[in-house]
Design an enzyme around this catalytic site. Structure first.
Site, PDB file in Angstrom:
ATOM      1  N   LYS A  21     100.857  26.073  52.309  1.00 27.58           N
ATOM      2  CA  LYS A  21     101.730  26.552  53.391  1.00 27.58           C
ATOM      3  C   LYS A  21     100.926  26.688  54.691  1.00 27.58           C
ATOM      4  O   LYS A  21     101.392  26.306  55.772  1.00 27.58           O
ATOM      5  CB  LYS A  21     102.307  27.916  52.986  1.00 27.58           C
ATOM      6  CG  LYS A  21     103.035  28.640  54.085  1.00 27.58           C
ATOM      7  CD  LYS A  21     104.498  28.655  53.822  1.00 27.58           C
ATOM      8  CE  LYS A  21     105.249  29.427  54.879  1.00 27.58           C
ATOM      9  NZ  LYS A  21     106.684  29.304  54.668  1.00 27.58           N
ATOM     10  N   ARG A  67      86.080  32.316  52.343  1.00 36.68           N
ATOM     11  CA  ARG A  67      85.408  33.616  52.345  1.00 36.68           C
ATOM     12  C   ARG A  67      84.854  33.866  50.951  1.00 36.68           C
ATOM     13  O   ARG A  67      85.616  33.872  49.971  1.00 36.68           O
ATOM     14  CB  ARG A  67      86.353  34.751  52.757  1.00 36.68           C
ATOM     15  CG  ARG A  67      85.592  36.096  52.739  1.00 36.68           C
ATOM     16  CD  ARG A  67      86.336  37.217  53.410  1.00 36.68           C
ATOM     17  NE  ARG A  67      87.427  37.740  52.604  1.00 36.68           N
ATOM     18  CZ  ARG A  67      88.078  38.876  52.890  1.00 36.68           C
ATOM     19  NH1 ARG A  67      87.755  39.582  53.961  1.00 36.68           N
ATOM     20  NH2 ARG A  67      89.070  39.268  52.115  1.00 36.68           N
ATOM     21  N   GLU A 130      81.725  45.069  59.059  1.00 34.23           N
ATOM     22  CA  GLU A 130      82.784  46.005  58.656  1.00 34.23           C
ATOM     23  C   GLU A 130      82.237  47.236  57.945  1.00 34.23           C
ATOM     24  O   GLU A 130      82.911  47.817  57.098  1.00 34.23           O
ATOM     25  CB  GLU A 130      83.819  45.281  57.786  1.00 34.23           C
ATOM     26  CG  GLU A 130      83.220  44.469  56.647  1.00 34.23           C
ATOM     27  CD  GLU A 130      84.248  43.610  55.911  1.00 34.23           C
ATOM     28  OE1 GLU A 130      85.447  43.885  55.979  1.00 34.23           O
ATOM     29  OE2 GLU A 130      83.823  42.645  55.243  1.00 34.23           O
ATOM     30  N   ASP A 157      87.812  48.264  56.661  1.00 36.63           N
ATOM     31  CA  ASP A 157      86.666  48.625  55.812  1.00 36.63           C
ATOM     32  C   ASP A 157      85.726  49.570  56.553  1.00 36.63           C
ATOM     33  O   ASP A 157      85.175  50.501  55.966  1.00 36.63           O
ATOM     34  CB  ASP A 157      85.908  47.363  55.381  1.00 36.63           C
ATOM     35  CG  ASP A 157      86.606  46.646  54.239  1.00 36.63           C
ATOM     36  OD1 ASP A 157      86.272  46.908  53.081  1.00 36.63           O
ATOM     37  OD2 ASP A 157      87.517  45.841  54.520  1.00 36.63           O
ATOM     38  N   ILE A 223      96.921  37.651  58.561  1.00 34.88           N
ATOM     39  CA  ILE A 223      97.139  37.727  57.109  1.00 34.88           C
ATOM     40  C   ILE A 223      98.519  37.203  56.710  1.00 34.88           C
ATOM     41  O   ILE A 223      98.827  37.133  55.529  1.00 34.88           O
ATOM     42  CB  ILE A 223      96.993  39.176  56.578  1.00 34.88           C
ATOM     43  CG1 ILE A 223      97.751  40.145  57.470  1.00 34.88           C
ATOM     44  CG2 ILE A 223      95.530  39.572  56.471  1.00 34.88           C
ATOM     45  CD1 ILE A 223      98.498  41.178  56.715  1.00 34.88           C
ATOM     46  N   HIS A 224      99.322  36.838  57.711  1.00 38.09           N
ATOM     47  CA  HIS A 224     100.682  36.379  57.395  1.00 38.09           C
ATOM     48  C   HIS A 224     101.089  35.299  58.403  1.00 38.09           C
ATOM     49  O   HIS A 224     100.720  35.381  59.581  1.00 38.09           O
ATOM     50  CB  HIS A 224     101.655  37.565  57.454  1.00 38.09           C
ATOM     51  CG  HIS A 224     103.004  37.266  56.874  1.00 38.09           C
ATOM     52  ND1 HIS A 224     103.991  36.632  57.599  1.00 38.09           N
ATOM     53  CD2 HIS A 224     103.520  37.493  55.638  1.00 38.09           C
ATOM     54  CE1 HIS A 224     105.065  36.489  56.829  1.00 38.09           C
ATOM     55  NE2 HIS A 224     104.804  37.001  55.635  1.00 38.09           N
ATOM     56  N   ASP A 271      82.945  37.667  94.039  1.00 32.98           N
ATOM     57  CA  ASP A 271      81.546  37.237  93.936  1.00 32.98           C
ATOM     58  C   ASP A 271      81.274  36.737  92.521  1.00 32.98           C
ATOM     59  O   ASP A 271      82.215  36.437  91.776  1.00 32.98           O
ATOM     60  CB  ASP A 271      80.576  38.329  94.403  1.00 32.98           C
ATOM     61  CG  ASP A 271      80.705  39.597  93.588  1.00 32.98           C
ATOM     62  OD1 ASP A 271      81.470  39.580  92.601  1.00 32.98           O
ATOM     63  OD2 ASP A 271      80.059  40.608  93.917  1.00 32.98           O
TER      64      ASP A 271
HETATM   65  N1  COA Z   1      98.981  32.391  54.145  1.00 35.94           N
HETATM   66  C1  COA Z   1      99.849  31.394  53.869  1.00 35.94           C
HETATM   67  N2  COA Z   1     101.112  31.587  53.494  1.00 35.94           N
HETATM   68  C2  COA Z   1     101.524  32.862  53.366  1.00 35.94           C
HETATM   69  C3  COA Z   1     100.671  33.951  53.636  1.00 35.94           C
HETATM   70  C4  COA Z   1      99.345  33.683  54.034  1.00 35.94           C
HETATM   71  N3  COA Z   1      98.469  34.667  54.304  1.00 35.94           N
HETATM   72  N4  COA Z   1     101.346  35.094  53.454  1.00 35.94           N
HETATM   73  C5  COA Z   1     102.578  34.737  53.080  1.00 35.94           C
HETATM   74  N5  COA Z   1     102.705  33.391  53.018  1.00 35.94           N
HETATM   75  C6  COA Z   1     103.899  32.610  52.687  1.00 35.94           C
HETATM   76  C7  COA Z   1     104.550  33.057  51.391  1.00 35.94           C
HETATM   77  O1  COA Z   1     103.992  32.355  50.306  1.00 35.94           O
HETATM   78  C8  COA Z   1     105.969  32.695  51.664  1.00 35.94           C
HETATM   79  O2  COA Z   1     106.115  31.302  51.527  1.00 35.94           O
HETATM   80  P1  COA Z   1     107.249  30.707  50.564  1.00 35.94           P
HETATM   81  O3  COA Z   1     108.542  31.237  51.097  1.00 35.94           O
HETATM   82  O4  COA Z   1     107.077  29.238  50.669  1.00 35.94           O
HETATM   83  O5  COA Z   1     106.902  31.248  49.209  1.00 35.94           O
HETATM   84  C9  COA Z   1     106.158  32.966  53.136  1.00 35.94           C
HETATM   85  O6  COA Z   1     104.854  32.850  53.709  1.00 35.94           O
HETATM   86  C10 COA Z   1     106.712  34.335  53.452  1.00 35.94           C
HETATM   87  O7  COA Z   1     105.925  35.315  52.859  1.00 35.94           O
HETATM   88  P2  COA Z   1     106.448  36.800  52.619  1.00 35.94           P
HETATM   89  O8  COA Z   1     107.453  36.793  51.521  1.00 35.94           O
HETATM   90  O9  COA Z   1     106.861  37.384  53.917  1.00 35.94           O
HETATM   91  O10 COA Z   1     105.152  37.542  52.160  1.00 35.94           O
HETATM   92  P3  COA Z   1     104.645  37.788  50.664  1.00 35.94           P
HETATM   93  O11 COA Z   1     105.330  39.009  50.151  1.00 35.94           O
HETATM   94  O12 COA Z   1     104.779  36.532  49.877  1.00 35.94           O
HETATM   95  O13 COA Z   1     103.121  38.091  50.882  1.00 35.94           O
HETATM   96  C11 COA Z   1     101.152  39.264  51.464  1.00 35.94           C
HETATM   97  C12 COA Z   1     102.667  39.240  51.577  1.00 35.94           C
HETATM   98  C13 COA Z   1     100.581  40.375  52.297  1.00 35.94           C
HETATM   99  C14 COA Z   1     100.751  39.428  49.980  1.00 35.94           C
HETATM  100  C15 COA Z   1     100.624  37.874  51.968  1.00 35.94           C
HETATM  101  O14 COA Z   1     100.999  37.754  53.309  1.00 35.94           O
HETATM  102  C16 COA Z   1      99.144  37.622  51.817  1.00 35.94           C
HETATM  103  O15 COA Z   1      98.711  37.210  50.734  1.00 35.94           O
HETATM  104  N6  COA Z   1      98.345  37.806  52.877  1.00 35.94           N
HETATM  105  C17 COA Z   1      96.933  37.546  52.871  1.00 35.94           C
HETATM  106  C18 COA Z   1      96.215  38.626  52.080  1.00 35.94           C
HETATM  107  C19 COA Z   1      94.724  38.389  52.102  1.00 35.94           C
HETATM  108  O16 COA Z   1      94.242  37.270  52.008  1.00 35.94           O
HETATM  109  N7  COA Z   1      93.940  39.483  52.261  1.00 35.94           N
HETATM  110  C20 COA Z   1      92.527  39.404  52.330  1.00 35.94           C
HETATM  111  C21 COA Z   1      92.067  39.096  53.722  1.00 35.94           C
HETATM  112  S1  COA Z   1      92.159  40.486  54.813  1.00 35.94           S
HETATM  113 MG    MG Z   2      87.721  43.596  53.664  1.00 37.81          MG
END
Ligand code: COA
Ligand code: MG
Length: 299
Positions: A21, A67, A130, A157, A223-224, A271
């Site tokens: 995605k 990472r 962090e 963190d 993160i989203h 300046d």
């Molecule tokens: N990267 C890529 N795609 C993402 C994503 C991300 N970080 N977060 C969500 N999506 C996708 C989902 O898979 C979903 O796609 P789909 O409809 O094809 O299945 C769409 O975007 C909508 O997602 P949503 O339903 O709003 O969120 P979620 O409940 O699936 O996920 C989290 C919420 C927070 C778990 C998710 O955003 C996530 O994993 N974030 C990153 C967390 C991470 O890596 N943390 C460590 C670094 S600080």
């Molecule tokens: Mg962290």
């Protein structure tokens, strides 16, 4: 020219769906996580999924980063060995507290680059600062290795480590946020601001981006998917800023030719610091692909 790093989107490395995605979004960098976004019993699976993603997913122009787990976990070597054949653009190193940690990883990468026939120094490092110790040592960390490309600030963190409570103003981490951007500037690294965990808060995110940009940050961790467009917009100069910077530099050239260093522009004194600022605006416009001059920059 170095690539833009306005939006760095993280996703758990064991989710092929999210990695795929991410490759359809406008994120400048895709950060496949092996650290805290992945459960301990999923680490091995996540390494496999990331290797699979590099084979199957077309990431286009986006920077591809992984990472890995910090050295004290004992998982770092396996993380690198299992993914080096993917030829990632770089590794994001969390919880960096001392320059020796980056030097050690730099040493490993030097051997592996040689083994894999990759150009020397082609795999970058991106250090997340962090913790309290990371902040105290951030100046030395920034100069640890030429392989380092960015310093990333992790407020959540850090707050946990120093016993601070997060506030919406973020004043409790202001010193640290400022220390990271200053150290990055001193060593010409990209300063990347902390995550905005509330991914259903577009106004709050925009405010945080603005604050970070005012401090000198050039990008932010996402993160989203719905955070990416805001970051790309907020960390790109606006057409008005670009226009003003161009005009200012033009007038400066004319004044310099006449032997004048400080002059008035649109009613205000100008300046060197303002000239430098205007140059930076044009530089970031160029990195964001908003200008078509072809001056070259380092990575
Ligand atoms: N990267 C890529 N795609 C993402 C994503 C991300 N970080 N977060 C969500 N999506 C996708 C989902 O898979 C979903 O796609 P789909 O409809 O094809 O299945 C769409 O975007 C909508 O997602 P949503 O339903 O709003 O969120 P979620 O409940 O699936 O996920 C989290 C919420 C927070 C778990 C998710 O955003 C996530 O994993 N974030 C990153 C967390 C991470 O890596 N943390 C460590 C670094 S600080
Ligand atoms: Mg962290």
């Amino acid at each position: 020219m170095k690539p833009p790093r306005r939006s760095m989107l993280f996703m758990p490395g064991d989710s092929l769906r999210k990695i795929a995605k991410a490759a359809t979004l406008e994120a400048d960098c895709i950060v496949m996580d092996l650290e805290d976004g992945v459960a301990l019993n999923q680490k091995a699976e996540a390494r496999k999924v990331i290797a699979q993603a590099f084979q199957e997913v077309d990431f286009g122009r986006r920077e591809k980063l992984i990472r890995i787990n910090p050295l004290y976990t004992g998982m770092t070597y396996e993380d690198i060995h299992a993914t080096i054949a993917c030829q990632p653009d770089g590794y994001v190193i969390p919880k960096v507290e001392h320059p020796d940690q980056l030097k050690e990883i730099d040493y490993i990468l030097r051997q592996l680059e040689h083994q894999q026939n990759y150009p020397s120094q082609s795999i970058g490092l991106y250090a997340v600062i962090e913790s309290a110790l990371g902040i105290v040592n951030v100046g030395q960390i920034a100069g640890a290795t030429p392989r380092l490309r960015a310093l990333m600030f992790g407020a959540e963190d850090l707050a946990g480590d120093i016993g601070a409570q997060r506030t919406s103003d973020g004043w409790e981490v202001f010193y640290a946020r400022s220390a990271v951007v200053t150290a990055a500037a001193a060593y010409r690294l990209d300063p990347i601001d902390t995550v905005h965990p509330d991914f259903h808060d577009p106004e709050g995110l925009e405010r945080e981006c603005q604050k970070a940009r005012q401090m000198g940050y050039t990008g932010k961790m996402a993160i989203h998917p719905n955070q990416v467009a805001t970051m790309n917009k907020m960390f790109s100069p606006s057409p008005e800023e670009i226009d003003r910077a161009k005009r200012l530099l033009q007038v400066n050239q004319e004044q310099q030719a006449q032997g004048i260093g400080a002059f008035a522009f649109e009613g205000k004194m100008v300046d060197m610091p303002m000239i430098r600022h205007a140059e930076r605006i044009l530089q970031s416009a160029q990195i964001a692909g908003l200008l078509d001059i072809s001056a070259s920059q380092d990575q």
